[in-house]
Design a protein around this motif. Structure first.
Motif, short mmCIF file in Angstrom:
data_model
loop_
_atom_site.label_atom_id
_atom_site.label_comp_id
_atom_site.label_asym_id
_atom_site.label_seq_id
_atom_site.Cartn_x
_atom_site.Cartn_y
_atom_site.Cartn_z
N GLY A 1 0.53 -7.17 -6.57
CA GLY A 1 0.25 -8.18 -7.59
C GLY A 1 -0.82 -7.66 -8.52
N ALA A 2 -1.90 -8.43 -8.65
CA ALA A 2 -3.00 -8.01 -9.51
C ALA A 2 -4.05 -7.20 -8.76
CB ALA A 2 -3.66 -9.25 -10.14
N ASP A 3 -3.85 -7.03 -7.45
CA ASP A 3 -4.84 -6.34 -6.63
C ASP A 3 -4.51 -4.87 -6.43
OD1 ASP A 3 -6.24 -8.71 -6.25
OD2 ASP A 3 -5.15 -9.21 -4.41
N LEU A 4 -5.56 -4.10 -6.16
CA LEU A 4 -5.43 -2.69 -5.79
C LEU A 4 -5.86 -2.56 -4.34
CD1 LEU A 4 -7.03 -1.01 -8.95
CD2 LEU A 4 -4.60 -1.15 -8.41
N LYS A 5 -4.91 -2.41 -3.44
CA LYS A 5 -5.19 -2.34 -2.02
C LYS A 5 -5.37 -0.89 -1.57
CE LYS A 5 -4.96 -6.74 -0.86
NZ LYS A 5 -6.07 -7.45 -0.19
N VAL A 6 -6.41 -0.65 -0.81
CA VAL A 6 -6.67 0.70 -0.30
C VAL A 6 -5.70 1.01 0.84
CG1 VAL A 6 -8.37 2.24 0.72
CG2 VAL A 6 -9.11 0.49 -0.91
N ALA A 7 -4.91 2.07 0.65
CA ALA A 7 -3.90 2.45 1.65
C ALA A 7 -4.27 3.71 2.42
CB ALA A 7 -2.54 2.65 0.98
#
Length: 211
Positions: free
Chosen positions: A155-161
């Motif tokens: 979505g609008a988030d940047l998730k650390v993978a």
């Protein structure tokens, strides 16, 4: 003989840089992001004079954020590999955004002008951004050069993978046989969980501003 001397010179240079780096204490490993956290966005000056933000990449699926610099021997050894990552994954939705957070007062070779020269001479295919305030490095918890954060757009988030090293051999690209960043991005592109989410970043410490 020349090849042996060249290898010895590289090793000694790397050892010297590590010894110098210890004079500037890195931030605590307890600070910064963990895998699964939402990363902050940023807007930093690129070597072309324009400001770049992840928000500019409307069709991106995520990003390979690399904290690197001009002067660290490890960053130099990884320079072509960072470019290769961008060439391989930018069109697939995971471009490289390289960030130099070193204080140029502490390390003059990492000034903006020197960044421009290096990016031009090396023909970087990716943005090379200056984190003047060092706030992005601090918020991410970056301590080394290079230090990689693979981010996935949700979505609008940047998730650390993924957080850590590029691969398992900082000295020779041809000798690396485990490719952490590639494996992480490939898994994300395939909709699969990232198997190795965290590794130890190997490199020089980021040169923090001195009080």
């Amino acid at each position: 003989m020349k090849k042996i001397l060249s290898i010895i010179t590289i090793e000694l240079t790397m050892l010297f840089m590590i010894m110098v780096s210890t004079a500037f204490a890195p931030k605590s490993s307890d600070e910064g992001y963990k895998v699964g956290d939402t990363a902050t966005s940023f807007k930093l000056k690129n070597v072309d004079g324009k400001f770049v933000s992840p928000a500019d990449y409307k069709s991106a699926k995520g990003f390979i954020v690399v904290f690197t610099c001009n002067t660290c021997p490890y960053s130099k050894l990884y320079e072509s590999r960072i470019d290769a990552l961008n060439l391989k994954y930018a069109d697939k939705g995971y471009p490289v955004l390289a960030i130099n957070s070193n204080d140029p007062v502490v390390q003059p070779g990492d000034s903006y002008d020197e960044m421009v020269k290096l990016a031009k001479s090396s023909k970087y295919s990716f943005p090379y951004l200056q984190d003047t305030s060092q706030e992005i490095a601090k918020s991410y918890g970056a301590t080394k050069t290079p230090h990689v954060y693979v981010l996935e757009k949700q979505g609008a988030d940047l998730k650390v993978a993924y957080i850590g090293a590029i691969d398992n051999n900082p000295r020779e690209a041809k000798s690396a046989d485990v490719f952490y960043v590639e494996d992480a991005v490939n898994s994300l592109l395939e909709g699969k969980p990232v198997k190795t989410t965290t590794t130890k970043a190997i490199g020089c410490t980021i040169k923090w501003k001195q009080a």
